[in-house]
Design a protein around this motif. Structure first.
Motif, PDB file in Angstrom:
ATOM      1  N   ALA A   1      63.620  39.325  55.796  1.00 41.13           N
ATOM      2  CA  ALA A   1      63.582  39.876  54.440  1.00 41.13           C
ATOM      3  C   ALA A   1      64.869  39.589  53.684  1.00 41.13           C
ATOM      4  O   ALA A   1      64.853  39.298  52.482  1.00 41.13           O
ATOM      5  N   LEU A   2      66.011  39.678  54.384  1.00 37.60           N
ATOM      6  CA  LEU A   2      67.286  39.411  53.707  1.00 37.60           C
ATOM      7  C   LEU A   2      67.355  37.970  53.221  1.00 37.60           C
ATOM      8  O   LEU A   2      67.805  37.697  52.103  1.00 37.60           O
ATOM      9  N   GLN A   3      66.895  37.035  54.053  1.00 34.22           N
ATOM     10  CA  GLN A   3      66.891  35.637  53.648  1.00 34.22           C
ATOM     11  C   GLN A   3      65.962  35.411  52.458  1.00 34.22           C
ATOM     12  O   GLN A   3      66.281  34.652  51.545  1.00 34.22           O
ATOM     13  N   ALA A   4      64.803  36.083  52.457  1.00 34.24           N
ATOM     14  CA  ALA A   4      63.877  35.962  51.332  1.00 34.24           C
ATOM     15  C   ALA A   4      64.498  36.493  50.054  1.00 34.24           C
ATOM     16  O   ALA A   4      64.359  35.905  48.969  1.00 34.24           O
ATOM     17  N   LEU A   5      65.238  37.623  50.160  1.00 34.86           N
ATOM     18  CA  LEU A   5      65.882  38.201  48.978  1.00 34.86           C
ATOM     19  C   LEU A   5      66.974  37.275  48.442  1.00 34.86           C
ATOM     20  O   LEU A   5      67.077  37.040  47.230  1.00 34.86           O
ATOM     21  N   VAL A   6      67.787  36.749  49.359  1.00 37.40           N
ATOM     22  CA  VAL A   6      68.860  35.836  48.938  1.00 37.40           C
ATOM     23  C   VAL A   6      68.279  34.584  48.290  1.00 37.40           C
ATOM     24  O   VAL A   6      68.774  34.092  47.272  1.00 37.40           O
ATOM     25  N   THR A   7      67.205  34.064  48.880  1.00 38.30           N
ATOM     26  CA  THR A   7      66.569  32.867  48.319  1.00 38.30           C
ATOM     27  C   THR A   7      66.012  33.145  46.924  1.00 38.30           C
ATOM     28  O   THR A   7      66.152  32.328  46.003  1.00 38.30           O
ATOM     29  N   ALA A   8      65.384  34.309  46.762  1.00 37.20           N
ATOM     30  CA  ALA A   8      64.830  34.673  45.451  1.00 37.20           C
ATOM     31  C   ALA A   8      65.928  34.818  44.405  1.00 37.20           C
ATOM     32  O   ALA A   8      65.793  34.354  43.254  1.00 37.20           O
ATOM     33  N   LEU A   9      67.045  35.453  44.783  1.00 35.30           N
ATOM     34  CA  LEU A   9      68.150  35.622  43.832  1.00 35.30           C
ATOM     35  C   LEU A   9      68.797  34.278  43.482  1.00 35.30           C
ATOM     36  O   LEU A   9      69.152  34.035  42.330  1.00 35.30           O
ATOM     37  N   ALA A  10      68.937  33.423  44.491  1.00 37.64           N
ATOM     38  CA  ALA A  10      69.503  32.103  44.222  1.00 37.64           C
ATOM     39  C   ALA A  10      68.601  31.297  43.295  1.00 37.64           C
ATOM     40  O   ALA A  10      69.068  30.602  42.379  1.00 37.64           O
ATOM     41  N   THR A  11      67.302  31.386  43.542  1.00 40.13           N
ATOM     42  CA  THR A  11      66.351  30.692  42.663  1.00 40.13           C
ATOM     43  C   THR A  11      66.394  31.261  41.260  1.00 40.13           C
ATOM     44  O   THR A  11      66.327  30.521  40.256  1.00 40.13           O
ATOM     45  N   LEU A  12      66.516  32.594  41.160  1.00 39.05           N
ATOM     46  CA  LEU A  12      66.598  33.242  39.848  1.00 39.05           C
ATOM     47  C   LEU A  12      67.828  32.756  39.081  1.00 39.05           C
ATOM     48  O   LEU A  12      67.741  32.445  37.887  1.00 39.05           O
ATOM     49  N   PHE A  13      68.950  32.663  39.776  1.00 40.73           N
ATOM     50  CA  PHE A  13      70.172  32.216  39.115  1.00 40.73           C
ATOM     51  C   PHE A  13      70.061  30.743  38.686  1.00 40.73           C
ATOM     52  O   PHE A  13      70.391  30.380  37.559  1.00 40.73           O
TER      53      PHE A  13
ATOM     54  N   PHE B   1      69.597  29.715  34.806  1.00 35.75           N
ATOM     55  CA  PHE B   1      70.679  28.990  34.121  1.00 35.75           C
ATOM     56  C   PHE B   1      70.142  27.752  33.410  1.00 35.75           C
ATOM     57  O   PHE B   1      70.456  27.507  32.242  1.00 35.75           O
ATOM     58  N   PHE B   2      69.333  26.969  34.097  1.00 33.45           N
ATOM     59  CA  PHE B   2      68.812  25.746  33.489  1.00 33.45           C
ATOM     60  C   PHE B   2      67.821  26.056  32.372  1.00 33.45           C
ATOM     61  O   PHE B   2      67.781  25.351  31.354  1.00 33.45           O
ATOM     62  N   ALA B   3      67.014  27.103  32.539  1.00 37.20           N
ATOM     63  CA  ALA B   3      66.093  27.484  31.468  1.00 37.20           C
ATOM     64  C   ALA B   3      66.859  27.962  30.231  1.00 37.20           C
ATOM     65  O   ALA B   3      66.515  27.614  29.092  1.00 37.20           O
ATOM     66  N   PHE B   4      67.919  28.753  30.450  1.00 37.45           N
ATOM     67  CA  PHE B   4      68.751  29.206  29.326  1.00 37.45           C
ATOM     68  C   PHE B   4      69.389  28.021  28.622  1.00 37.45           C
ATOM     69  O   PHE B   4      69.468  27.979  27.392  1.00 37.45           O
ATOM     70  N   THR B   5      69.860  27.037  29.394  1.00 35.73           N
ATOM     71  CA  THR B   5      70.461  25.837  28.799  1.00 35.73           C
ATOM     72  C   THR B   5      69.463  25.123  27.893  1.00 35.73           C
ATOM     73  O   THR B   5      69.806  24.691  26.785  1.00 35.73           O
ATOM     74  N   SER B   6      68.234  24.986  28.349  1.00 40.00           N
ATOM     75  CA  SER B   6      67.212  24.307  27.547  1.00 40.00           C
ATOM     76  C   SER B   6      66.894  25.079  26.277  1.00 40.00           C
ATOM     77  O   SER B   6      66.855  24.513  25.172  1.00 40.00           O
ATOM     78  N   VAL B   7      66.673  26.389  26.430  1.00 41.09           N
ATOM     79  CA  VAL B   7      66.325  27.210  25.265  1.00 41.09           C
ATOM     80  C   VAL B   7      67.471  27.224  24.255  1.00 41.09           C
ATOM     81  O   VAL B   7      67.263  27.097  23.040  1.00 41.09           O
ATOM     82  N   PHE B   8      68.699  27.361  24.739  1.00 39.40           N
ATOM     83  CA  PHE B   8      69.851  27.396  23.837  1.00 39.40           C
ATOM     84  C   PHE B   8      70.042  26.050  23.137  1.00 39.40           C
ATOM     85  O   PHE B   8      70.385  25.999  21.952  1.00 39.40           O
ATOM     86  N   SER B   9      69.812  24.960  23.850  1.00 41.03           N
ATOM     87  CA  SER B   9      69.966  23.629  23.244  1.00 41.03           C
ATOM     88  C   SER B   9      68.978  23.433  22.103  1.00 41.03           C
ATOM     89  O   SER B   9      69.332  22.908  21.042  1.00 41.03           O
ATOM     90  N   VAL B  10      67.737  23.849  22.312  1.00 40.22           N
ATOM     91  CA  VAL B  10      66.732  23.731  21.259  1.00 40.22           C
ATOM     92  C   VAL B  10      67.094  24.615  20.078  1.00 40.22           C
ATOM     93  O   VAL B  10      66.981  24.208  18.910  1.00 40.22           O
TER      94      VAL B  10
END
Length: 409
Positions: free
Chosen positions: A163-175, A179-188
């Motif tokens: 479960a800890l590995q799943a949580l860390v993976t989810a948080l890493a994916t979220l970050f 970040f990349f989604a925010f970059t795209s939205v902000f650029s547009v």
């Protein structure tokens, strides 16, 4: 300066921002391949590494295509690329599934699992980045990021991870995806904002021209409206008197002639006031208009304008007016410097900016030809051309033939 530098300087500010934004997203595939594709060769067996590397390259190319089409849609050049967006989403999911299957089957080296996990995160991050460009609703982008992050964590649990590995993976994916989604939205958003600001600046320039036309129209109406009404009434009265054989008809027509001549004189005064530019007013107006358009404008030597002859002021005022118009319409200036100096019996006006590469050769009262004609009437000269370091300089010089003016200078 020629070549790429000149090509870049000739672009408007919105075009520069759009070019920078597009090429930034075009470099993303190279980053994706370099960071997540090349490390595979040192972590997994060669045949598998080649296959995974080609898959990462195909995914990066797909992201580049979707990003380019999405930016075209943002600028109104294409319809929304919904099919490509859905296709990229499916391709990203399939690519991640393939990498996870490789991890699930195990690897003789522990570093291989880490590298494959990093590749999974890269595929998701760059995939979401391109997809976000093709989505206008920010809440949907947020939902996409949260859904992918939660799904990644659940997949880790389904594969038997703690479960800890799943949580860390989810948080890493979220970050990463966030970040990349925010970059795209902000650029547009930034690209659209720059175009809107540029449109607002052009609108202000048009409004300034329209206001001047309205002022001229009001002046003509005030001058001609009453006089034409009086002329019409007196002409009608003269006609009636002439039909009755009355001698007063001649007096009425003489009065009509006087009013018509007076109207001609007043119209000439209005037109002269419109055509003759006051140098002090033009200098102040240029600074106000350019500043309102977002161009830093410095004006010096305004005090010297008051002592110049009227014809010199008019000629130089037109130089300021035309130069200001050229900066607003044909250039991409960020700074403009206007200076008026007295030098050995000559008055020199200099307009220098960092955005205009050429002045239009329009006929009549516009462009260099029109300015040279106006300056020739006062024995003045005009020089225009590059001044180095990306600057363009327009310099008008007029001799002061009056002894009083020459002493004052």
């Amino acid at each position: 300066m020629s070549g790429p530098g000149r090509w870049w300087r000739r672009k408007s500010t919105p075009a520069k921002v759009e070019t920078y934004t597009r090429w930034s997203f075009h470099f993303f595939p190279l980053i994706e391949v370099g960071l997540f594709g090349l490390p595979l060769f040192g972590a997994v067996p060669l045949p598998l590494a080649v296959q995974l590397f080609l898959m990462v390259c195909a995914h990066a190319a797909f992201c580049s295509l979707v990003g380019s089409r999405a930016l075209d849609w943002t600028r109104g050049l294409r319809p929304q690329p919904l099919r490509l967006v859905w296709g990229l989403g499916i391709a990203s999911a399939v690519s991640v599934a393939v990498v996870l299957l490789v991890v699930d089957h195990g690897s003789p080296e522990e570093d291989a699992a880490t590298t494959l996990g990093t590749t999974t995160g890269g595929l998701l991050a760059f995939g979401v980045s391109a997809i976000a460009l093709g989505i206008r609703d920010r809440r949907r982008v947020l939902g996409l990021v949260l859904g992918i992050s939660a799904g990644t964590g659940l997949v880790v649990l389904a594969l038997g991870g703690p479960a800890l590995q799943a949580l860390v993976t989810a948080l890493a994916t979220l970050f990463g995806t966030g970040f990349f989604a925010f970059t795209s939205v902000f650029s547009v958003w930034l690209l659209n904002a720059v175009y809107e600001l540029d449109a607002a600046r052009e609108t202000r320039a048009r409004l300034a021209v329209a206001e001047e036309r309205l002022r001229f129209g009001r002046d003509l109406h005030d001058v001609m409206g009453r006089n034409l009404a009086v002329i019409a009434l007196k002409s009608e009265l003269a006609v009636q008197l002439a039909r009755r054989g009355r001698a007063e008809a001649v007096d009425q027509m003489i009065e009509v002639q006087r009013i018509a001549q007076e109207s001609q004189r007043e119209v000439r005064d209005v037109v002269r006031g419109y055509r003759e530019a006051d140098l002090g007013v033009e200098l102040a107006g240029a600074q106000g208009v350019l500043t309102a358009a977002g161009i830093a404008c410095e004006v010096s030597g305004e005090q010297a304008a008051a002592g110049l002859p009227d014809e010199v002021q008019s000629a130089l005022g037109w130089v300021v007016r035309e130069a200001t118009t050229n900066v607003l319409r044909h250039g991409n200036a960020e700074r403009c410097v206007v200076g008026l100096r007295m030098l050995k019996g000559h008055v020199v006006l200099t307009v220098e900016n960092d955005g205009v590469t050429a002045v239009g050769e329009g006929g009549g009262g516009s462009g260099l030809a029109g300015l040279r004609e106006r300056l020739a009437a006062v024995e003045g000269t005009l020089e225009a051309g590059p001044a180095g370091r990306g600057l363009f300089r327009l310099m008008a010089e007029v001799p002061l033939t009056s002894p009083v003016q020459a002493v004052a200078s």
